[in-house]
Design a protein around this motif. Sequence first.
Motif, short mmCIF file in Angstrom:
data_model
loop_
_atom_site.label_atom_id
_atom_site.label_comp_id
_atom_site.label_asym_id
_atom_site.label_seq_id
_atom_site.Cartn_x
_atom_site.Cartn_y
_atom_site.Cartn_z
N ASP A 50 0.93 -1.15 -0.02
CA ASP A 50 -0.02 0.04 0.06
C ASP A 50 0.82 1.46 -0.15
OD1 ASP A 50 1.10 -0.33 2.42
OD2 ASP A 50 -0.58 0.40 3.71
N ILE A 51 2.25 1.27 -0.57
CA ILE A 51 3.04 2.36 -0.52
C ILE A 51 2.64 3.41 -1.57
CG2 ILE A 51 5.40 3.20 -0.50
CD1 ILE A 51 4.72 0.96 1.62
N ASP A 82 -4.57 -10.37 0.61
CA ASP A 82 -4.04 -9.13 0.63
C ASP A 82 -4.69 -8.06 -0.22
OD1 ASP A 82 -1.72 -9.92 2.15
OD2 ASP A 82 -0.32 -10.16 0.62
N MET A 83 -5.59 -8.70 -1.46
CA MET A 83 -6.41 -7.76 -2.28
C MET A 83 -7.76 -7.81 -1.94
SD MET A 83 -5.09 -9.53 -6.04
CE MET A 83 -3.34 -9.60 -6.44
N ASP A 103 -9.32 -2.63 4.51
CA ASP A 103 -8.35 -1.52 4.98
C ASP A 103 -7.21 -1.82 3.93
OD1 ASP A 103 -6.74 0.38 5.77
OD2 ASP A 103 -7.07 -0.02 7.81
N SER A 104 -6.80 -0.84 3.24
CA SER A 104 -5.83 -0.78 2.35
C SER A 104 -5.41 -2.16 1.34
CB SER A 104 -4.35 -0.53 3.04
OG SER A 104 -4.67 0.52 4.01
N PRO A 105 -6.13 -2.33 0.80
CA PRO A 105 -6.07 -3.68 -0.26
C PRO A 105 -5.01 -3.53 -0.97
CG PRO A 105 -7.99 -2.55 -0.84
CD PRO A 105 -7.64 -1.77 0.33
N LEU A 106 -4.20 -4.50 -1.41
CA LEU A 106 -3.25 -4.30 -2.58
C LEU A 106 -3.79 -4.12 -3.89
CD1 LEU A 106 -0.43 -5.05 -3.55
CD2 LEU A 106 -1.30 -7.43 -4.10
N ARG A 107 -3.43 -3.04 -4.45
CA ARG A 107 -3.87 -2.60 -5.77
C ARG A 107 -2.87 -1.46 -6.27
NH1 ARG A 107 -6.30 2.16 -5.42
NH2 ARG A 107 -7.09 2.90 -3.32
N ALA A 146 -1.54 2.03 -7.55
CA ALA A 146 -2.19 3.33 -7.51
C ALA A 146 -2.37 3.83 -8.99
CB ALA A 146 -1.12 4.10 -6.92
N ALA A 147 -3.40 4.68 -9.06
CA ALA A 147 -3.94 5.29 -10.48
C ALA A 147 -2.51 5.61 -11.22
CB ALA A 147 -4.76 6.48 -10.20
N ASP A 148 -1.59 6.11 -10.42
CA ASP A 148 -0.31 6.85 -11.40
C ASP A 148 0.95 5.77 -11.22
OD1 ASP A 148 -0.19 7.24 -8.51
OD2 ASP A 148 0.41 9.30 -8.89
N ALA A 149 0.74 4.49 -10.81
CA ALA A 149 1.75 3.69 -11.02
C ALA A 149 2.05 2.96 -12.31
CB ALA A 149 1.37 2.39 -9.83
N HIS A 150 3.37 2.79 -12.48
CA HIS A 150 3.86 2.05 -13.65
C HIS A 150 3.74 0.61 -13.54
CE1 HIS A 150 5.16 5.74 -15.26
NE2 HIS A 150 5.74 6.18 -13.98
N LEU A 151 3.03 -0.22 -14.30
CA LEU A 151 2.87 -1.58 -14.45
C LEU A 151 4.35 -2.30 -14.64
CD1 LEU A 151 -0.64 -2.48 -14.97
CD2 LEU A 151 0.57 -1.66 -12.75
N LEU A 152 4.75 -3.12 -13.80
CA LEU A 152 6.01 -3.96 -14.43
C LEU A 152 5.59 -5.29 -14.08
CD1 LEU A 152 9.41 -2.59 -12.87
CD2 LEU A 152 8.77 -2.68 -15.19
N ASP A 153 5.48 -6.22 -15.18
CA ASP A 153 5.11 -7.46 -15.05
C ASP A 153 6.39 -8.38 -15.32
OD1 ASP A 153 4.39 -10.18 -15.37
OD2 ASP A 153 2.38 -9.59 -16.33
N THR A 154 6.84 -8.97 -14.49
CA THR A 154 8.05 -9.68 -14.25
C THR A 154 7.93 -11.12 -14.70
OG1 THR A 154 8.36 -10.18 -12.18
CG2 THR A 154 9.05 -8.07 -12.57
#
Length: 208
Positions: free
Chosen positions: A116-117, A169-170, A174-178, A180-188
């Motif tokens: 949730d950072i 976690d998802m 309270d603070s589910p893992l998802r 952020a709207a402005d996060a860059h997705l990195l699929d490893t």
Amino acid sequence: MTLIIAIDGPAAAGKGTLSRRIAEEYGFHHLDTGLTYRATAKALLDAGLPLDDEAVAEKMAREVELAGLDRSVLSAHQIGEAASKIAVMPAVRRALVEAQRGFSRKEPGTVLDGRDIGTIVCPDAAVKLYVTASPEVRAKRRYDEIIAGGGSADYAAIFEDVKKRDERDMGRADSPLRPAADAHLLDTSEMSIEAAFQAAKMLIDAAL
Ligand code: C5P
């Protein structure tokens, strides 16, 4: 001004390795926030205290020292399970988030990784990454890590565990893992950690 890099994603997606690489490259402080939940859980387990009493768990959370958190003494499966149970408690999250925010302001910059950072702990972070990989790939990485360390492991059990942890976690209120709207997705899933690091570096350099 402190530059904050927020890295979120599910368990075993490669966040930890990537975060350490980034912190080293830029000379930034790094906090693996999962360890704050794990340390709280371990303190409760060691003291023989219940995992379902929010006030007791909050008190433990307030006593966690960020300096000296060490994954090698907090890695046990039982601690991870207990951590994800107490992580649903709002009072525990409030206590740990407060400490994490304090850490995030260290000069010249910080890398925080967790769930949730980018959404809650540091919504104003300069760079937000959401690092993910398929559950199959993440379970296989966990499995390979254990085998490489000389242990024995059961892939099917690890796969079930990864899925269960994701759901918890998802799915929490309270603070589910998802992302952020402005996060860059990195699929490893099909990307080496080195390639993920190079992709992250380009994004960070652009923000410096
Ligand atoms: O990342 P790690 O597996 O060590 O985290 C342990 C547990 O702590 C996670 O399953 C998650 O429930 C919780 N956690 C969290 N928020 C964070 C970091 C970890 O809820 N920022």
